[in-house]
Design a protein around this motif. Structure first.
Motif, PDB file in Angstrom:
ATOM      1  N   ALA A  54      13.556 -15.856  25.116  1.00  0.00           N
ATOM      2  CA  ALA A  54      14.970 -15.962  24.766  1.00  0.00           C
ATOM      3  C   ALA A  54      15.640 -16.997  25.655  1.00  0.00           C
ATOM      4  O   ALA A  54      15.200 -17.242  26.786  1.00  0.00           O
ATOM      5  CB  ALA A  54      15.670 -14.613  24.919  1.00  0.00           C
ATOM      6  N   PHE A  55      16.724 -17.602  25.155  1.00  0.00           N
ATOM      7  CA  PHE A  55      17.389 -18.645  25.932  1.00  0.00           C
ATOM      8  C   PHE A  55      17.976 -18.104  27.236  1.00  0.00           C
ATOM      9  O   PHE A  55      18.216 -18.859  28.175  1.00  0.00           O
ATOM     10  CB  PHE A  55      18.485 -19.313  25.092  1.00  0.00           C
ATOM     11  CG  PHE A  55      19.813 -18.607  25.091  1.00  0.00           C
ATOM     12  CD1 PHE A  55      20.812 -18.955  25.986  1.00  0.00           C
ATOM     13  CD2 PHE A  55      20.079 -17.585  24.184  1.00  0.00           C
ATOM     14  CE1 PHE A  55      22.040 -18.314  25.981  1.00  0.00           C
ATOM     15  CE2 PHE A  55      21.308 -16.946  24.172  1.00  0.00           C
ATOM     16  CZ  PHE A  55      22.286 -17.308  25.078  1.00  0.00           C
ATOM     17  N   LYS A  56      18.177 -16.786  27.320  1.00  0.00           N
ATOM     18  CA  LYS A  56      18.745 -16.196  28.535  1.00  0.00           C
ATOM     19  C   LYS A  56      17.861 -16.458  29.755  1.00  0.00           C
ATOM     20  O   LYS A  56      18.345 -16.457  30.889  1.00  0.00           O
ATOM     21  CB  LYS A  56      18.943 -14.692  28.355  1.00  0.00           C
ATOM     22  CG  LYS A  56      19.764 -14.301  27.126  1.00  0.00           C
ATOM     23  CD  LYS A  56      21.211 -14.693  27.251  1.00  0.00           C
ATOM     24  CE  LYS A  56      22.018 -14.335  26.012  1.00  0.00           C
ATOM     25  NZ  LYS A  56      22.309 -12.919  25.841  1.00  0.00           N
ATOM     26  N   ASP A  57      16.557 -16.676  29.543  1.00  0.00           N
ATOM     27  CA  ASP A  57      15.665 -16.971  30.668  1.00  0.00           C
ATOM     28  C   ASP A  57      16.073 -18.236  31.418  1.00  0.00           C
ATOM     29  O   ASP A  57      15.817 -18.365  32.616  1.00  0.00           O
ATOM     30  CB  ASP A  57      14.217 -17.152  30.176  1.00  0.00           C
ATOM     31  CG  ASP A  57      13.608 -15.859  29.673  1.00  0.00           C
ATOM     32  OD1 ASP A  57      13.825 -14.808  30.294  1.00  0.00           O
ATOM     33  OD2 ASP A  57      12.883 -15.914  28.651  1.00  0.00           O
ATOM     34  N   MET A  58      16.691 -19.172  30.705  1.00  0.00           N
ATOM     35  CA  MET A  58      17.041 -20.448  31.326  1.00  0.00           C
ATOM     36  C   MET A  58      17.962 -20.253  32.527  1.00  0.00           C
ATOM     37  O   MET A  58      17.847 -20.956  33.534  1.00  0.00           O
ATOM     38  CB  MET A  58      17.710 -21.366  30.300  1.00  0.00           C
ATOM     39  CG  MET A  58      16.833 -21.762  29.141  1.00  0.00           C
ATOM     40  SD  MET A  58      15.376 -22.683  29.644  1.00  0.00           S
ATOM     41  CE  MET A  58      16.114 -24.064  30.481  1.00  0.00           C
ATOM     42  N   ALA A  59      18.888 -19.317  32.426  1.00  0.00           N
ATOM     43  CA  ALA A  59      19.804 -19.054  33.544  1.00  0.00           C
ATOM     44  C   ALA A  59      19.281 -17.948  34.442  1.00  0.00           C
ATOM     45  O   ALA A  59      19.431 -18.016  35.672  1.00  0.00           O
ATOM     46  CB  ALA A  59      21.179 -18.684  33.009  1.00  0.00           C
TER      47      ALA A  59
ATOM     48  N   SER B 139      16.426  -7.954  29.072  1.00  0.00           N
ATOM     49  CA  SER B 139      15.034  -8.245  29.427  1.00  0.00           C
ATOM     50  C   SER B 139      14.938  -9.499  30.282  1.00  0.00           C
ATOM     51  O   SER B 139      14.152  -9.542  31.244  1.00  0.00           O
ATOM     52  CB  SER B 139      14.181  -8.391  28.163  1.00  0.00           C
ATOM     53  OG  SER B 139      14.709  -9.374  27.300  1.00  0.00           O
ATOM     54  N   ALA B 140      15.737 -10.518  29.973  1.00  0.00           N
ATOM     55  CA  ALA B 140      15.706 -11.744  30.789  1.00  0.00           C
ATOM     56  C   ALA B 140      16.120 -11.451  32.229  1.00  0.00           C
ATOM     57  O   ALA B 140      15.516 -11.953  33.174  1.00  0.00           O
ATOM     58  CB  ALA B 140      16.618 -12.802  30.171  1.00  0.00           C
ATOM     59  N   ALA B 141      17.161 -10.624  32.396  1.00  0.00           N
ATOM     60  CA  ALA B 141      17.613 -10.266  33.744  1.00  0.00           C
ATOM     61  C   ALA B 141      16.556  -9.452  34.467  1.00  0.00           C
ATOM     62  O   ALA B 141      16.264  -9.691  35.645  1.00  0.00           O
ATOM     63  CB  ALA B 141      18.923  -9.486  33.660  1.00  0.00           C
TER      64      ALA B 141
END
Length: 491
Positions: A117-122, A153-155
């Motif tokens: 997911a794009f959330k991984d980028m930050a 999940s990214a967090a």
């Protein structure tokens, strides 16, 4: 570079980056923003083009972030960006790539991280920043966050194993896909606590804000935030706007547009910041689903939040949001950075009526020309059509959120709305996370990467919780006490 609250007065004391990194919300309930946005020139953009080509995404991230961070040394910041975007963390060594999808559009591939997911980028950067600053200060932090899908999940993957960090992540019970739930609930780490709240995402988000607004509780338990209310996460997203612009342009003054599926206004707010800095962005196309609070505002000037019953459960669940936290940052800029007026709107008027109306302001009348925003929305049928169309024409499978962005670009153009090409549609996540919708659209599933095989069959760790602030505080208090006692008990 110092930071102020969106609800602050002219005499507020500006804060440093590392202070607001650990703080999340400002004490007055506002969101932190820079006192001013850095300004880019053609020479800087030319240098960044060389940096991305020769040294890669981590080096570009360092160059962009150092404009906003002056209380971490260049050597440390460079090391942190190298760790965040290290080889092996992302499925593509370039980290961020693009693909031509026809009709004047490009797909901005920003979902190559560990949770797809794009959330991984930050989040990958945020994990590094937290661990670094906590170690430097000898402190700990308790993350309390809310997710409508992929943020959680990214967090959790970014914070797993980080020294000094405990994470409580709130989810709306039963409102995420089975894959999204499994990604979070199967993580085996005693310092990652998943909490399923009886309610919708906005209820989860309200609980996070409520515990953060109790300043005594916040201080006692060292609360912080990983949601996009945290400026550090948002500024990390500015980097991929720069990278995507560089990937689809040949000259340093070429203008492009970005189409951004948006529910909480975080992703597109990073695009707004990039445009304010001087990145040559022509238009920011905001795309919503049936939960069209933001589309309604940009079309009418009325911002009207919905109640829980009015929040639709859709096939693009990460956008099932009716209170867009980051929207306050944009309104702060729109109103000439008048903190008192912002406080009146978001505290007084929203509390009393659930809405505010800016349609009569001169600033709203120049919204497109000054800030570049246009908007639209999609239905479930629209998203299925776009998934089929792109698979048949390009053999590319997109997730339903990304399909929303593609649909809104196509619809606006059919309505005669002109904007620069290419329109880069930001990918929200890989389609593998939404197998039910993909099956409905195409009649078959997406091939699952080996790293996700059998995910839904693993044991789960999740706490059910009523939609109650006191219950959440008790859970945080009791869990932290148990974690502190655990080493002594084992000894």
């Amino acid at each position: 570079m110092k930071y102020v609250s969106t609800r602050g007065t002219a005499d507020q004391t500006p804060r440093s980056f590392c202070d607001i990194l650990l703080e999340g919300l400002a004490p007055d309930g506002g969101l932190y923003v820079p006192e001013r946005y850095p300004r880019l020139d053609k020479a800087t953009l030319a240098d960044w083009r060389r940096t991305l080509t020769e040294d890669g995404y981590p080096a570009l991230a360092f160059e962009v972030l150092r404009l906003f961070i002056d209380d971490i040394s260049d050597a440390d910041l460079r090391r942190l960006t190298q760790h965040a975007y290290a080889p092996g963390k992302f499925s593509d060594p370039k980290v961020v790539t693009t693909a031509d999808i026809g009709d004047g559009m490009a797909l901005g591939r920003i979902s190559n991280g560990p949770t797809a997911a794009f959330k991984d980028m930050a989040m990958q950067l945020l994990g590094e920043l937290f661990e670094f600053e906590l170690g430097r200060r000898g402190q700990v932090i308790t993350i309390v966050g809310a997710t409508s899908g992929d943020t959680g999940s990214a967090a959790e993957y970014a914070m797993k194993g980080k020294r000094g960090v405990t994470t409580f992540m709130l989810t709306p019970r039963g409102r995420m896909t089975p894959f999204q739930q499994a990604q979070m609930f199967t993580l085996d780490d005693p310092r990652i606590i998943n909490v399923a709240v009886d309610g919708v995402f906005d209820d989860c988000q309200d609980l996070v804000k409520a515990v953060n607004s109790d300043l005594a509780f916040k201080a006692e338990h060292h609360l912080g935030a990983v949601n996009s209310i945290n400026w550090a996460r948002l500024v990390a997203q500015v980097v991929y706007y720069v990278a995507l612009w560089l990937r689809v342009t040949d000259s340093d003054d070429q203008r492009v547009s970005f189409a951004v599926p948006s529910g909480n206004f975080g992703n597109i707010c990073a695009g707004h910041v990039a445009r304010e800095m001087g990145l040559p962005i022509d238009t920011l196309v905001l795309a919503t689903n049936e939960n069209n609070v933001l589309d309604e505002f940009f079309r009418t000037g009325v911002y009207r939040i919905r109640t829980g019953a009015e929040t639709h459960e859709t096939s693009s669940p990460s956008m099932d949001i009716s209170k867009a936290s980051n929207f306050e940052r944009f309104v702060f800029d729109l109103l000439g950075r008048d903190g008192e007026r912002v406080r009146q709107l978001f505290v007084d008027e929203l509390s009393a009526t659930g809405a505010f109306d800016l349609s009569g302001l001169p600033e709203f009348g120049t919204l497109r020309e000054r800030y570049g925003f246009v908007s639209g929305s999609s239905t479930h049928a629209d998203r299925l059509d776009e998934i089929r169309r792109l698979f048949e024409s390009r053999a590319i499978i997109i997730d339903p959120h990304t399909a929303d962005g593609v649909h809104v670009v196509r619809t606006l153009r059919a309505e005669g709305v002109a904007f620069a090409e290419p329109a880069v549609v930001l990918e929200t996540a890989l389609a593998v996370k939404f197998s039910e919708t993909i099956n409905e659209a195409l009649g078959h599933d997406v091939e699952r990467p080996a790293s996700f095989a059998g995910l839904e069959d693993l044991p789960r760790r999740v706490v059910d919780l009523d939609n109650d602030e006191d219950a959440l505080k008790a859970l945080i208090r009791d869990t932290l006490a148990a974690l502190r006692a655990a080493p002594a008990a084992e000894a």
